[in-house]
Design a protein around this motif. Structure first.
Motif: not given
Length: 154
Positions: A106, A110, A114-115, A121-122, A126, A132, A135-136, A139-140
């Protein structure tokens, strides 16, 4: 504890005494949900007490719903994974390694994917693995709380 009961044949004994499977799974689900939500609410309280922006700058309902959905996803995932194990020791080892690997994977996803666009959107795959997805979500929440903090100038 499901694999432990399977290993010691406790479930078979309970079924012989007349326990219905529907009741067995409902009790397992409720026990796991209460345990998970108690732990997650304690984490939330500690996060608020420590002034962690992810917790303190979001409404309690949003954080609670995120935790509730994740707890339900993990309970379902645990029920599913328990069918593949017959010994508690094997289940513990494999699941600890799976959690460690999922955290590393993850982080890599990320950072590498995703960074570059933090609120992108993931990928759809995921969401099929509950860690996952959680964690997403975290992170959001963290990204939005720090972005909000930077925009306010605090």
């Amino acid at each position: 504890h499901i694999v432990h009961e399977k290993e010691l044949r406790l479930r078979a004994a309970l079924l012989q005494m007349g326990l219905r499977m529907r009741v067995y799974w409902a009790v397992q689900y409720l026990f796991d949900l209460v345990l998970s939500m108690t732990t997650l609410i304690l984490i939330y309280i500690v996060g608020i007490a420590a002034s962690v922006a992810t917790f303190s700058q979001h409404q309690f309902g949003i954080v609670l719903l995120t935790m509730f959905f994740w707890a339900n996803a993990m309970i379902g995932f645990a029920f599913f994974v328990s069918t593949f194990f017959s010994r508690t020791r094997n289940a513990n080892i494999v699941m600890y390694l799976l959690v460690l690997a999922s955290v590393v994977a993850s982080l890599v996803i990320s950072i590498e994917v995703l960074s570059k666009k933090p609120f992108l959107s993931a990928p759809g795959w995921m969401v099929w693995f509950p860690p996952f997805a959680y964690y997403r979500a975290i992170a959001l929440l963290a990204g939005r709380s720090y972005l909000w903090q930077d925009l306010d100038g605090r």
